[in-house]
Scaffold this motif. Sequence first.
Motif, PDB file in Angstrom:
ATOM      1  N   LEU A   1       0.795  -1.176  -0.001  1.00 30.80           N
ATOM      2  CA  LEU A   1       0.121   0.032  -0.161  1.00 30.80           C
ATOM      3  C   LEU A   1       0.997   1.421  -0.003  1.00 30.80           C
ATOM      4  CD1 LEU A   1      -2.701   1.170   0.190  1.00 30.80           C
ATOM      5  CD2 LEU A   1      -2.866   0.755   2.539  1.00 30.80           C
TER       6      LEU A   1
ATOM      7  N   VAL B   1      -4.285  -0.815   8.557  1.00 32.00           N
ATOM      8  CA  VAL B   1      -4.972  -1.382   7.431  1.00 32.00           C
ATOM      9  C   VAL B   1      -5.328  -2.959   7.892  1.00 32.00           C
ATOM     10  CG1 VAL B   1      -5.262  -1.973   5.159  1.00 32.00           C
ATOM     11  CG2 VAL B   1      -4.833   0.244   5.741  1.00 32.00           C
TER      12      VAL B   1
ATOM     13  N   ASP C   1      -3.221   6.793  -0.348  1.00 34.82           N
ATOM     14  CA  ASP C   1      -4.617   6.979  -0.093  1.00 34.82           C
ATOM     15  C   ASP C   1      -5.766   6.095  -1.122  1.00 34.82           C
ATOM     16  OD1 ASP C   1      -3.631   7.704   2.392  1.00 34.82           O
ATOM     17  OD2 ASP C   1      -4.243   9.795   2.029  1.00 34.82           O
TER      18      ASP C   1
ATOM     19  N   THR D   1       3.790   2.132   8.022  1.00 35.90           N
ATOM     20  CA  THR D   1       3.242   2.982   6.936  1.00 35.90           C
ATOM     21  C   THR D   1       1.954   2.262   6.660  1.00 35.90           C
ATOM     22  OG1 THR D   1       5.156   3.773   6.060  1.00 35.90           O
ATOM     23  CG2 THR D   1       3.016   3.917   4.680  1.00 35.90           C
ATOM     24  N   TYR D   2       0.389   2.587   6.846  1.00 41.32           N
ATOM     25  CA  TYR D   2      -0.741   1.975   6.573  1.00 41.32           C
ATOM     26  C   TYR D   2      -0.720   0.496   7.390  1.00 41.32           C
ATOM     27  CZ  TYR D   2      -1.173   5.413   2.770  1.00 41.32           C
ATOM     28  OH  TYR D   2      -1.375   6.489   2.080  1.00 41.32           O
TER      29      TYR D   2
ATOM     30  N   LEU E   1      -6.495   2.541  -0.712  1.00 44.61           N
ATOM     31  CA  LEU E   1      -7.037   2.290   0.793  1.00 44.61           C
ATOM     32  C   LEU E   1      -8.208   1.509   0.630  1.00 44.61           C
ATOM     33  CD1 LEU E   1      -6.493   5.079   3.232  1.00 44.61           C
ATOM     34  CD2 LEU E   1      -5.793   2.891   3.347  1.00 44.61           C
TER      35      LEU E   1
END
Length: 257
Positions: A146, A227, A149, A223-224, A152
């Motif tokens: 990922l 999720v 955005d 980072t992310y 996402l």
Amino acid sequence: MPVEAEKLELEELDKTLLNRDKPKPQSKYERIFQPCIAELVGTTFFVFIGCVSVIENVEAAGRLQPALVHGLAVAVLVACMAEISGSHFNPPFTIAIWLCGGMQLTMVVPYLISQLIGGVLGAAMSKVMTSDENYANATGAAFAVLKSDEQLGKVVFAEMAMTCLVTLVVLMGAVNGKSKSPMVPFMVGCTVIVNILAGGDVSGTCLNPARAFGPALVANHWTYHWVYWVGPLGGGLVAAALMRLLLGDEKLRVVMK
């Protein structure tokens, strides 16, 4: 008197045989501590082998190498430890199994803690084993697919849908009385393989917050990261809801009995 004595002897013999056939009650260690240790050890080796397969992935093999490694590792570990802990190795599985009546609430948090610690230990082991260059190139097998955005929505949906599928397989094969099967290790392993082959390029196919947390912590790559908690946990909840409302047997369903 001899007849009465003989009857008493037969009754005592029957009691002895019945007591001998009864399973011995499990000790506190076997009921509480051993399952948590099994979850920790199983998750450790699953994350270790999985991370190594990503870090040392041969380019020509593509997604096939990590798909086969993750799937076969799950199958072997589930087969080995199912009678000790149920072989969850994954927080969404534990939560879904509890929601479907497959374990006691008092064991949920110890299982989750054991799985997260196992994820960290497995990721640390993979760092020790692999070369510094390969480790850095693969970001320690943390999920780095990922990038923006814009991705996402697709990534969260992919993680949720694929985790829902594998959780359904676990619940149908190990918890639901109508569909229980001794083939659960094979079925779960195959589901992991096909999920990675299908969705590896979309989300990395995590399906397991413990598998995401360990490498993220060891490689310091966040980072992310959220999720890979939201997607899998959401998928596990959807699977539990499907079992409770629609797919479960009469004992498991809460409606339309």
